[in-house]
Design a protein around this motif. Sequence first.
Motif, PDB file in Angstrom:
ATOM      1  N   ASP A  18       0.833  -1.191   0.000  1.00  0.00           N
ATOM      2  CA  ASP A  18       0.000   0.000   0.000  1.00  0.00           C
ATOM      3  C   ASP A  18       0.872   1.247   0.000  1.00  0.00           C
ATOM      4  N   GLU A  19       0.487   2.199  -0.809  1.00  0.00           N
ATOM      5  CA  GLU A  19       1.196   3.468  -0.838  1.00  0.00           C
ATOM      6  C   GLU A  19       0.864   4.241   0.439  1.00  0.00           C
ATOM      7  N   PHE A  20       1.872   4.838   1.026  1.00  0.00           N
ATOM      8  CA  PHE A  20       1.646   5.642   2.219  1.00  0.00           C
ATOM      9  C   PHE A  20       1.211   7.037   1.796  1.00  0.00           C
ATOM     10  N   VAL A  21       0.122   7.481   2.395  1.00  0.00           N
ATOM     11  CA  VAL A  21      -0.450   8.795   2.108  1.00  0.00           C
ATOM     12  C   VAL A  21      -0.881   9.415   3.435  1.00  0.00           C
ATOM     13  N   SER A  22      -1.446  10.591   3.363  1.00  0.00           N
ATOM     14  CA  SER A  22      -1.999  11.239   4.545  1.00  0.00           C
ATOM     15  C   SER A  22      -3.282  10.495   4.949  1.00  0.00           C
ATOM     16  N   HIS A  58       1.050   9.615   8.395  1.00  0.00           N
ATOM     17  CA  HIS A  58       1.531   9.152   7.099  1.00  0.00           C
ATOM     18  C   HIS A  58       1.475   7.636   7.116  1.00  0.00           C
ATOM     19  N   GLY A  59       0.652   7.068   6.235  1.00  0.00           N
ATOM     20  CA  GLY A  59       0.554   5.622   6.255  1.00  0.00           C
ATOM     21  C   GLY A  59      -0.459   5.068   5.285  1.00  0.00           C
ATOM     22  N   ALA A  61      -4.202   3.540   5.117  1.00  0.00           N
ATOM     23  CA  ALA A  61      -5.475   3.438   5.831  1.00  0.00           C
ATOM     24  C   ALA A  61      -5.902   1.982   5.981  1.00  0.00           C
ATOM     25  N   SER A  62      -5.714   1.169   4.948  1.00  0.00           N
ATOM     26  CA  SER A  62      -6.150  -0.228   5.028  1.00  0.00           C
ATOM     27  C   SER A  62      -5.321  -1.020   6.034  1.00  0.00           C
ATOM     28  N   ARG A  63      -4.042  -0.754   6.109  1.00  0.00           N
ATOM     29  CA  ARG A  63      -3.189  -1.467   7.090  1.00  0.00           C
ATOM     30  C   ARG A  63      -3.530  -1.014   8.510  1.00  0.00           C
ATOM     31  N   LEU A  64      -3.749   0.282   8.696  1.00  0.00           N
ATOM     32  CA  LEU A  64      -4.122   0.758  10.030  1.00  0.00           C
ATOM     33  C   LEU A  64      -5.503   0.236  10.430  1.00  0.00           C
ATOM     34  N   GLU A  65      -6.406   0.142   9.466  1.00  0.00           N
ATOM     35  CA  GLU A  65      -7.720  -0.426   9.756  1.00  0.00           C
ATOM     36  C   GLU A  65      -7.577  -1.868  10.251  1.00  0.00           C
TER      37      GLU A  65
END
Length: 180
Positions: A18-22, A58-59, A61-65
Amino acid sequence: RIRRIVDAMQRFSRVPSDEFVSVDVNRVVEDSIRLADLHRNRDVLVQSLLEPDLPCVHGSASRLEQVFLNLLVNAKHALAERPAGRIEVVTRQLGDIVEISVRDDGPGVAEELRHRIFDPFFTTKGPERGTGLGLSIAFDIVREHGGVLEFRPTRDGGACFVAHLPALCAADPPSGPTRS
């Protein structure tokens, strides 16, 4: 069961693509709560106290979810035998850190097991309920995001998992948590 273990191992060992974004952490937490509500233990009250104007991280969203969903489902499992169990999810800014805590009023984690809870394949659940990879994967994902995931026992015997993630940008001064 073997398929679940292999799938979990693939997620555990894969390089994040996953691309890291805001990322808006409050939105990720809200999405995770909605997904966890689909879990079979619906008698648990999940309360969120989300700080408005929380800075982004910065990260992915799917991984943090995945992190927050793992923590919520684990808390629901811990509360399976407890009528009217409660989970509280809190977000707040601490300087240049975004803190997310998931706290339950379940039985907690025995002191002699606490040093192993983030180990791969360690579980206190039966074989039909888990592989012991959820907390290990969550720990690694938070670390990939430059943060730390830790366990804190609670005064009432429950469990509290706290993620600290570096804030991407400064937010307006906090005005206190909101209830949802």
